[in-house]
Design an enzyme around this catalytic site. Structure first.
Site, PDB file in Angstrom:
ATOM      1  N   TYR A 199       0.841  -1.217   0.000  1.00  0.00           N
ATOM      2  CA  TYR A 199       0.000   0.000   0.000  1.00  0.00           C
ATOM      3  C   TYR A 199       0.872   1.260   0.000  1.00  0.00           C
ATOM      4  CZ  TYR A 199      -3.864   3.020   1.727  1.00  0.00           C
ATOM      5  OH  TYR A 199      -4.810   4.003   1.896  1.00  0.00           O
ATOM      6  N   LYS A 233       0.845   4.106  -2.841  1.00  0.00           N
ATOM      7  CA  LYS A 233       0.477   5.494  -2.519  1.00  0.00           C
ATOM      8  C   LYS A 233       1.638   6.460  -2.748  1.00  0.00           C
ATOM      9  CE  LYS A 233      -3.823   4.788  -1.398  1.00  0.00           C
ATOM     10  NZ  LYS A 233      -4.860   5.155  -2.397  1.00  0.00           N
TER      11      LYS A 233
HETATM   12  N1  LIG Z   1      -9.568   5.710   5.414  1.00  0.00           N
HETATM   13  C1  LIG Z   1      -8.324   6.151   5.572  1.00  0.00           C
HETATM   14  O1  LIG Z   1      -7.828   6.311   6.701  1.00  0.00           O
HETATM   15  C2  LIG Z   1      -7.469   6.490   4.375  1.00  0.00           C
HETATM   16  C3  LIG Z   1      -6.231   7.075   4.607  1.00  0.00           C
HETATM   17  C4  LIG Z   1      -5.416   7.396   3.536  1.00  0.00           C
HETATM   18  C5  LIG Z   1      -5.851   7.156   2.234  1.00  0.00           C
HETATM   19  N2  LIG Z   1      -7.057   6.583   2.031  1.00  0.00           N
HETATM   20  C6  LIG Z   1      -7.450   6.331   0.646  1.00  0.00           C
HETATM   21  O2  LIG Z   1      -8.686   6.965   0.380  1.00  0.00           O
HETATM   22  C7  LIG Z   1      -9.423   6.206  -0.580  1.00  0.00           C
HETATM   23  C8  LIG Z   1     -10.793   5.877  -0.024  1.00  0.00           C
HETATM   24  O3  LIG Z   1     -10.627   5.132   1.185  1.00  0.00           O
HETATM   25  P1  LIG Z   1     -11.849   4.753   2.146  1.00  0.00           P
HETATM   26  O4  LIG Z   1     -11.303   4.726   3.514  1.00  0.00           O
HETATM   27  O5  LIG Z   1     -13.035   5.591   1.840  1.00  0.00           O
HETATM   28  O6  LIG Z   1     -12.065   3.224   1.702  1.00  0.00           O
HETATM   29  P2  LIG Z   1     -13.371   2.324   1.608  1.00  0.00           P
HETATM   30  O7  LIG Z   1     -12.884   0.918   1.660  1.00  0.00           O
HETATM   31  O8  LIG Z   1     -14.399   2.762   2.566  1.00  0.00           O
HETATM   32  O9  LIG Z   1     -13.901   2.649   0.126  1.00  0.00           O
HETATM   33  C9  LIG Z   1     -13.182   2.297  -1.014  1.00  0.00           C
HETATM   34  C10 LIG Z   1     -14.132   2.169  -2.179  1.00  0.00           C
HETATM   35  O10 LIG Z   1     -13.357   1.783  -3.333  1.00  0.00           O
HETATM   36  C11 LIG Z   1     -14.085   0.787  -4.028  1.00  0.00           C
HETATM   37  N3  LIG Z   1     -13.179  -0.031  -4.828  1.00  0.00           N
HETATM   38  C12 LIG Z   1     -12.247  -0.897  -4.362  1.00  0.00           C
HETATM   39  N4  LIG Z   1     -11.641  -1.519  -5.390  1.00  0.00           N
HETATM   40  C13 LIG Z   1     -12.206  -1.021  -6.519  1.00  0.00           C
HETATM   41  C14 LIG Z   1     -11.995  -1.276  -7.898  1.00  0.00           C
HETATM   42  N5  LIG Z   1     -11.121  -2.191  -8.312  1.00  0.00           N
HETATM   43  N6  LIG Z   1     -12.723  -0.573  -8.800  1.00  0.00           N
HETATM   44  C15 LIG Z   1     -13.638   0.325  -8.374  1.00  0.00           C
HETATM   45  N7  LIG Z   1     -13.895   0.595  -7.084  1.00  0.00           N
HETATM   46  C16 LIG Z   1     -13.180  -0.078  -6.167  1.00  0.00           C
HETATM   47  C17 LIG Z   1     -14.769  -0.028  -2.931  1.00  0.00           C
HETATM   48  O11 LIG Z   1     -15.862  -0.796  -3.446  1.00  0.00           O
HETATM   49  C18 LIG Z   1     -15.194   1.075  -1.970  1.00  0.00           C
HETATM   50  O12 LIG Z   1     -16.471   1.584  -2.275  1.00  0.00           O
HETATM   51  C19 LIG Z   1      -8.563   4.980  -0.900  1.00  0.00           C
HETATM   52  O13 LIG Z   1      -7.772   5.227  -2.037  1.00  0.00           O
HETATM   53  C20 LIG Z   1      -7.685   4.868   0.329  1.00  0.00           C
HETATM   54  O14 LIG Z   1      -6.499   4.163   0.048  1.00  0.00           O
HETATM   55  C21 LIG Z   1      -7.882   6.233   3.063  1.00  0.00           C
END
Ligand SMILES: NC(=O)c1ccc[n+]([C@@H]2O[C@H](COP(=O)([O-])OP(=O)(O)OC[C@H]3O[C@@H](n4cnc5c(N)ncnc54)[C@H](O)[C@@H]3O)[C@@H](O)[C@H]2O)c1
Length: 250
Positions: free
Chosen positions: A152, A156
């Site tokens: 990851y 990123k």
């Molecule tokens: N939550 C955190 O603390 C955090 C921190 C840093 C970065 N992020 C990044 O922010 C973004 C959103 O994270 P989140 O926490 O809302 O995650 P989440 O798991 O709640 O949502 C992710 C969404 O992406 C969709 N998804 C996954 N694989 C997919 C694919 N192959 N094609 C299309 N859709 C797909 C899932 O169905 C889901 O709806 C991600 O890129 C994550 O890496 C999150």
């Protein structure tokens, strides 16, 4: 605010979490939003409808190039050519490096990094033709290194390099390319991390909050607000940047 009137935005991974909050925020500010996800994004569409916004859902796996192309073409014909892309779809498959499998390495790189490459390459064609575009991609604080997240973190960090390079190549077409790097945001993704380490989501959040200068974890809406800023003309001279949204944590 009405920063996105007459704009079409594509938000990937928008069925829940940060993507859903972003789709809602852009729609509330006037954008017509293509809500993309590998799952049916009915909850997000209902939220947007209740808020008086305009959106349509598209089921698409961002790792599948031909499906990405088909969905962008369909969205463009139904909603109009996109001016805004938010590369938000992401997954984690955490494990310590010595036992990290090739499957877990490939899956995380495919969604978080290759998915962004697919969507940005398809979207830039529409944007170059319009001489206008905004691409915002989700990096993470984990790009700086995080135990159990070699796959990851690599993906990123890759987003940051992709962002810097696209800003250089696409700037002449009036396309701004930026990334946000959230810290710990309360979503299903971080709840799954809590489960993995044998804690409840609440206790996990409490322990993270103790090491965060603002004394709490973040909410999806707080990331959506920053994405909306970078996708707006208020950030018209900001490009190639990664903005950390992590409550002051180093
Ligand atoms: N939550 C955190 O603390 C955090 C921190 C840093 C970065 N992020 C990044 O922010 C973004 C959103 O994270 P989140 O926490 O809302 O995650 P989440 O798991 O709640 O949502 C992710 C969404 O992406 C969709 N998804 C996954 N694989 C997919 C694919 N192959 N094609 C299309 N859709 C797909 C899932 O169905 C889901 O709806 C991600 O890129 C994550 O890496 C999150």
């Amino acid at each position: 605010m009405d920063r996105f009137t007459d704009k079409v935005a594509v938000v990937t991974g928008a069925a829940q979490g940060i993507g859903a909050a972003t789709a809602l925020r852009l729609a509330v500010e006037g954008a017509t939003v293509a809500v993309l996800d590998r799952n049916t994004p009915d909850d997000t569409l209902a939220l947007i409808e209740r808020a008086g916004g305009t959106a349509r859902g598209y089921v698409c796996d961002v790792t599948d190039r031909s499906s990405v192309q088909a969905v962008f073409d369909k969205a463009a014909s139904e909603l109009g050519d996109p001016q805004i892309l938010v590369n938000n779809a992401g997954i984690t498959r955490d494990d310590l490096f010595f036992r990290l499998t090739e499957d877990d390495w490939n899956a995380v790189l495919a969604v978080n990094l290759t998915g962004a490459y697919h969507c940005a390459q398809v979207a830039q064609k529409f944007m170059v033709a319009q001489r206008y575009g905004k691409i915002v991609s989700l990096s993470s604080r984990s790009a700086l290194g995080n135990r159990g997240q070699a796959n990851y973190a690599a993906a990123k960090a890759g987003i940051q390099g992709l962002t810097a390079t696209l800003a250089i190549e696409l700037g002449r077409y009036n396309i701004n390319v930026n990334a946000v790097a959230p810290g710990y945001i309360a979503t299903a993704m971080t709840a799954a991390t809590a489960t993995r380490v044998g804690m409840s989501a609440e206790d996990h959040q409490k322990s993270v909050a103790e090491h965060t200068p603002l004394g709490r974890v973040g909410q999806p809406e707080e990331v959506a607000a920053v994405i909306a800023f970078l996708a707006s003309d208020e950030a018209s001279y900001v490009s190639g940047q990664t903005l950390y949204v992590n409550g002051g944590a180093r």
